[in-house]
Design a protein around this motif. Structure first.
Motif, mmCIF file in Angstrom:
data_model
loop_
_atom_site.group_PDB
_atom_site.id
_atom_site.type_symbol
_atom_site.label_atom_id
_atom_site.label_comp_id
_atom_site.label_asym_id
_atom_site.label_seq_id
_atom_site.Cartn_x
_atom_site.Cartn_y
_atom_site.Cartn_z
ATOM 1 N N SER A 143 -10.364 3.832 1.168
ATOM 2 C CA SER A 143 -11.215 4.905 0.356
ATOM 3 C C SER A 143 -11.197 5.251 -0.581
ATOM 4 N N ARG A 144 -10.034 5.602 -0.653
ATOM 5 C CA ARG A 144 -9.556 6.261 -2.411
ATOM 6 C C ARG A 144 -8.651 5.354 -3.057
ATOM 7 N N PRO A 145 -9.134 5.070 -3.636
ATOM 8 C CA PRO A 145 -8.998 3.416 -4.717
ATOM 9 C C PRO A 145 -7.359 3.900 -6.081
ATOM 10 N N GLU A 146 -6.749 5.008 -5.652
ATOM 11 C CA GLU A 146 -5.764 5.583 -6.262
ATOM 12 C C GLU A 146 -4.291 5.519 -5.891
ATOM 13 N N LYS A 147 -3.726 4.556 -7.458
ATOM 14 C CA LYS A 147 -2.420 4.300 -7.218
ATOM 15 C C LYS A 147 -1.282 4.634 -5.993
ATOM 16 N N GLU A 148 -1.418 5.876 -6.419
ATOM 17 C CA GLU A 148 -0.154 7.112 -5.617
ATOM 18 C C GLU A 148 -0.309 6.822 -4.311
ATOM 19 N N VAL A 149 -1.426 6.250 -3.652
ATOM 20 C CA VAL A 149 -1.712 6.241 -2.565
ATOM 21 C C VAL A 149 -1.566 4.820 -1.461
ATOM 22 N N ALA A 150 -1.897 4.260 -2.709
ATOM 23 C CA ALA A 150 -1.208 2.919 -2.241
ATOM 24 C C ALA A 150 0.787 3.178 -1.815
ATOM 25 N N ILE A 151 1.029 3.327 -3.340
ATOM 26 C CA ILE A 151 2.358 3.544 -3.151
ATOM 27 C C ILE A 151 2.962 4.449 -2.629
ATOM 28 N N ARG A 152 2.371 5.695 -1.652
ATOM 29 C CA ARG A 152 3.111 6.517 -0.943
ATOM 30 C C ARG A 152 2.841 5.534 0.643
ATOM 31 N N ALA A 153 1.739 4.310 0.887
ATOM 32 C CA ALA A 153 1.777 4.016 2.013
ATOM 33 C C ALA A 153 3.011 2.740 1.856
ATOM 34 N N LEU A 154 3.010 2.249 0.910
ATOM 35 C CA LEU A 154 4.295 1.278 1.082
ATOM 36 C C LEU A 154 5.819 2.087 1.300
ATOM 37 N N ARG A 155 5.815 3.347 0.673
ATOM 38 C CA ARG A 155 7.112 3.803 0.981
ATOM 39 C C ARG A 155 7.218 4.413 2.003
ATOM 40 N N TRP A 156 6.175 4.613 2.723
ATOM 41 C CA TRP A 156 6.521 5.390 4.871
ATOM 42 C C TRP A 156 6.932 4.052 4.945
ATOM 43 N N GLY A 157 6.219 2.525 4.403
ATOM 44 C CA GLY A 157 6.804 1.685 5.844
ATOM 45 C C GLY A 157 5.298 0.500 5.911
ATOM 46 N N ALA A 158 4.508 0.731 5.445
ATOM 47 C CA ALA A 158 3.340 -0.083 5.344
ATOM 48 C C ALA A 158 3.513 -1.440 5.457
ATOM 49 N N SER A 159 2.933 -2.838 5.613
ATOM 50 C CA SER A 159 3.567 -4.066 5.656
ATOM 51 C C SER A 159 2.256 -4.183 4.018
ATOM 52 N N ASP A 160 1.437 -3.303 4.584
ATOM 53 C CA ASP A 160 0.346 -3.286 3.431
ATOM 54 C C ASP A 160 -0.668 -2.416 2.983
ATOM 55 N N TYR A 161 -1.429 -2.751 2.133
ATOM 56 C CA TYR A 161 -2.376 -1.265 1.647
ATOM 57 C C TYR A 161 -3.915 -2.114 1.062
ATOM 58 N N PHE A 162 -4.375 -1.760 1.680
ATOM 59 C CA PHE A 162 -6.231 -2.493 1.402
ATOM 60 C C PHE A 162 -7.232 -0.803 1.600
ATOM 61 N N GLU A 163 -7.714 -1.401 -0.460
ATOM 62 C CA GLU A 163 -9.318 -0.220 -0.507
ATOM 63 C C GLU A 163 -10.040 -0.774 -0.346
ATOM 64 N N LYS A 164 -11.404 0.631 -0.069
ATOM 65 C CA LYS A 164 -12.939 0.088 1.256
ATOM 66 C C LYS A 164 -13.299 -0.260 -0.086
ATOM 67 N N PRO A 165 -14.293 -0.988 -0.524
ATOM 68 C CA PRO A 165 -14.549 -2.554 0.347
ATOM 69 C C PRO A 165 -13.855 -3.282 1.068
ATOM 70 N N VAL A 166 -13.214 -3.191 2.061
ATOM 71 C CA VAL A 166 -12.268 -4.376 2.526
ATOM 72 C C VAL A 166 -12.832 -6.452 2.669
ATOM 73 N N ASP A 167 -11.793 -6.842 1.489
ATOM 74 C CA ASP A 167 -12.520 -7.793 1.910
ATOM 75 C C ASP A 167 -11.769 -9.003 2.587
ATOM 76 N N THR A 168 -12.685 -8.841 4.253
ATOM 77 C CA THR A 168 -12.020 -9.561 4.945
ATOM 78 C C THR A 168 -11.062 -10.520 5.348
ATOM 79 N N ASP A 169 -11.131 -11.811 4.421
ATOM 80 C CA ASP A 169 -10.129 -12.339 5.232
ATOM 81 C C ASP A 169 -9.522 -11.906 4.610
ATOM 82 N N ALA A 170 -9.346 -11.524 3.036
ATOM 83 C CA ALA A 170 -7.696 -11.369 3.006
ATOM 84 C C ALA A 170 -7.565 -10.189 4.028
#
Length: 182
Positions: free
Chosen positions: A83-110
């Protein structure tokens, strides 16, 4: 392709139920968990191919859960939702091995598309590892049948003659080396 097991982890019951229902309609087997402790218990019992987790949870957060899962199954694909729309959170997620990252509210189709893509990646990686293991087993059997010597894989009679010539040449070479101390 086998049915992919997807684990959804988050404290928001409504979001879990909606996503679970949508994924089941898409053909996924879904396990919904209320938090990291619940997810760890269920993962130990039956690992999953894709983990979708909220980044912020009471107790152990999604980053810690992702790290825990990746140490037990490096092939598991993780999608982090925050729910935190900060690019640092997204970068951290991807660096730690996440396949993808989404901000809330999530586009369910995506999100469903990302889960499908992660499941395909997971299956491809599993298939690749199975092929490698089968080839290594085959090579091991071939090496064993060669008795520690040179081995060749061929079916053509003319190539078999070439292989036999090479083996005889190696035998003569080692005989000459031992005779002359080379």
């Amino acid at each position: 392709m086998t049915k992919t097991r997807v684990m959804i982890v988050g404290e928001e019951e409504t979001s879990r139920k909606l996503l679970k229902g949508g994924l089941e309609r898409e053909g996924f087997e879904v396990v919904a968990c209320t938090g990291a402790a619940d997810a760890e218990t269920r993962f130990k019992a039956a690992p999953v191919g894709v983990l979708v987790t909220d980044a912020a949870m009471t107790g152990k957060d999604g980053f810690a859960l992702m790290e825990w899962v990746k140490t037990r199954d490096p092939l598991c694909r993780v999608i982090l939702v925050s729910s935190r729309p900060e690019k640092e959170v997204a970068i951290r997620a991807l660096r730690w091995g996440a396949s993808d990252y989404f901000e809330k509210p999530v586009d369910t189709d995506a999100l469903v598309h990302a889960i499908r893509r992660a499941a395909e990646d997971h299956h491809a990686e599993e298939a690749k590892n199975e092929q490698i293991a089968a080839l290594e087993e085959r090579a091991s059997r071939a090496e064993g049948s060669a008795g520690g010597g040179t081995w060749f894989v061929s079916r053509s009679p003319s190539m078999n003659q070439v292989n036999e010539s090479i083996i005889r040449s190696e035998e003569h070479t080692s005989e000459l080396q031992s005779r002359f101390g080379i």
